[in-house]
Design an enzyme around this catalytic site. Structure first.
Site, short mmCIF file in Angstrom:
data_model
loop_
_atom_site.label_atom_id
_atom_site.label_comp_id
_atom_site.label_asym_id
_atom_site.label_seq_id
_atom_site.Cartn_x
_atom_site.Cartn_y
_atom_site.Cartn_z
N LYS A 197 85.38 -54.36 20.94
CA LYS A 197 84.43 -55.22 20.18
C LYS A 197 85.05 -55.65 18.85
O LYS A 197 85.00 -56.81 18.48
CB LYS A 197 83.14 -54.45 19.83
N ARG B 87 72.21 -51.22 17.86
CA ARG B 87 72.62 -50.21 18.83
C ARG B 87 71.41 -49.49 19.42
O ARG B 87 71.56 -48.61 20.26
CB ARG B 87 73.47 -49.18 18.10
N ARG C 251 94.01 -45.11 20.40
CA ARG C 251 93.83 -45.97 19.22
C ARG C 251 94.53 -45.37 17.98
O ARG C 251 94.43 -44.18 17.72
CB ARG C 251 92.32 -46.12 18.94
N ARG D 222 91.24 -41.93 14.35
CA ARG D 222 89.88 -41.67 13.90
C ARG D 222 89.47 -40.27 14.32
O ARG D 222 89.78 -39.84 15.43
CB ARG D 222 88.92 -42.69 14.55
N ARG E 111 80.03 -40.15 22.78
CA ARG E 111 79.69 -41.52 22.33
C ARG E 111 79.36 -42.41 23.52
O ARG E 111 78.44 -43.23 23.47
CB ARG E 111 80.84 -42.11 21.51
N1 LIG Z 1 74.14 -49.59 14.52
C1 LIG Z 1 74.42 -48.28 14.39
N2 LIG Z 1 73.43 -47.35 14.49
C2 LIG Z 1 73.69 -46.04 14.36
N3 LIG Z 1 74.91 -45.53 14.15
C3 LIG Z 1 75.95 -46.41 14.03
C4 LIG Z 1 75.75 -47.82 14.15
N4 LIG Z 1 76.95 -48.43 13.98
C5 LIG Z 1 77.84 -47.45 13.78
N5 LIG Z 1 77.26 -46.23 13.81
C6 LIG Z 1 77.91 -44.92 13.61
O1 LIG Z 1 79.30 -45.13 13.34
C7 LIG Z 1 80.12 -44.57 14.39
C8 LIG Z 1 81.31 -45.44 14.61
O2 LIG Z 1 80.88 -46.71 15.05
P1 LIG Z 1 81.89 -47.74 15.72
O3 LIG Z 1 83.11 -47.88 14.89
O4 LIG Z 1 81.13 -48.97 16.05
O5 LIG Z 1 82.39 -46.97 17.01
P2 LIG Z 1 82.33 -47.11 18.57
O6 LIG Z 1 81.63 -48.36 19.02
O7 LIG Z 1 83.78 -47.10 18.93
O8 LIG Z 1 81.63 -45.85 18.97
C9 LIG Z 1 79.18 -44.43 15.58
O9 LIG Z 1 79.58 -43.42 16.47
C10 LIG Z 1 77.86 -44.07 14.87
O10 LIG Z 1 77.87 -42.72 14.46
#
Ligand SMILES: Nc1ncnc2c1ncn2[C@@H]1O[C@H](COP(=O)(O)OP(=O)(O)O)[C@@H](O)[C@H]1O
Length: 292
Positions: free
Chosen positions: A73, A150, A184, A228, A239
């Site tokens: 993404k 999300r 990554r 990360r 996740r």
């Molecule tokens: N919209 C959201 N709602 C709740 N938690 C979020 C949201 N966006 C990000 N996070 C938090 O940040 C972390 C990292 O997000 P992201 O970089 O988008 O990782 P990925 O999609 O690879 O899991 C998520 O695992 C979550 O803990």
């Protein structure tokens, strides 16, 4: 006082436009949700002058990228944001910035993220509102959101304050997702995203195979590469589980509104990027059609 209603869609005159950031945060702080389907919307949103509902032709694109962890993404949203000249806003980046800061939320966020859980809607809305506010003051308009919404609740709040034109749902088989997260690497200096994994999954039982070459970091980034903390096998699996439980319903939310574009990644960036542009009716000569 909050009232239960369906929000009508109307366009605004510039004098009635409230900023998206303040609308999102006010909408959230004034709402109490009974269930996933009943959204209590604060009364200021029931007025005919709704915030930020301009015709798509009068503004920049307002797009959302959905997809499992590791699908890419961030990569494709960032490329499109450069291509179209609209800000790429990744809530994961906002969370990581906050957890690396000395702010009061840092240790709480670190604990949540490193277990692969979702941060509360309240914290996410507050971080997103702050980011939008900073962008608005610099004259930004339009957005490509990555990692938000999300949850259904986040999707309802966003739907309540602005029009999302298009939601791109990136898809890749789970085996590749895990390998991509584990491979990554990020440059701690420039923030560049690279990958050491070489993914070569053979097709079987009618399912196509997929090949994704590694994405090597340039020499100047190599000494600064980090992983990360949430890209471990155990946390990535959690996740993915949470994505399927909490975020997949968001796909249906947008599918039922006719906004979802499903895109199966055919391979790495060289194969996928031109195909994605094609699916979005974009080509290098015609950036303008993006907003239509
Ligand atoms: N919209 C959201 N709602 C709740 N938690 C979020 C949201 N966006 C990000 N996070 C938090 O940040 C972390 C990292 O997000 P992201 O970089 O988008 O990782 P990925 O999609 O690879 O899991 C998520 O695992 C979550 O803990």
């Amino acid at each position: 006082m909050a009232v239960l209603l369906r929000i009508p869609k109307t366009s605004t005159t510039s004098s009635s436009i409230k900023s998206l950031s303040s609308c999102i945060s006010r909408s959230f702080s004034s709402t109490a949700l009974n269930s996933e389907t009943d959204l209590k919307v604060p009364s200021f949103l029931s007025h005919n002058s709704l915030p930020l509902r301009q015709e798509p032709k009068d503004r920049n694109v307002q797009w959302v990228f959905l997809g499992c962890p590791g699908v890419g993404k961030g990569t494709y949203a960032s490329r499109l944001s450069n291509f179209l000249g609209v800000p790429h806003i990744a809530t994961g980046d906002l969370v990581r910035e906050e957890l690396n800061s000395s702010g009061p939320l840092a240790s709480q966020l670190k604990e949540i993220v490193n277990r692969g859980k979702l941060v509360s809607d309240e914290i996410i809305i507050s971080l997103l509102s702050k980011r939008l506010e900073a962008g608005e003051s610099k004259g930004e308009s339009g957005f490509i959101l990555d990692g938000f919404p999300r949850t259904i609740r986040q999707a309802e709040i966003l739907e309540g304050v602005t029009d999302v034109d298009l939601v791109v749902n990136l898809k890749l088989q789970e085996e590749a997702l895990l390998a991509k997260c584990l491979g990554r690497r990020i440059c701690s200096q420039c923030g560049g995203n690279y990958n050491v994994a070489c993914i070569d999954i053979k097709g079987e039982n009618g399912k196509p195979g997929i090949y994704m070459a590694p994405l090597p970091a340039p020499a100047q980034c190599v000494p600064n590469l980090i992983q990360r903390a949430d890209d471990t096998e155990e946390v990535v699996k959690e996740r993915l589980r949470i994505y399927n439980e909490m975020s997949q319903p968001v796909e249906e939310f947008y599918r039922s509104r006719g906004k979802l574009l499903e895109f199966d990644l055919p391979g790495g960036i060289p194969e996928s990027w031109p195909k994605l542009l094609e699916a979005l009716n974009l080509d290098h000569e015609d950036k303008c059609s993006a907003a239509a």
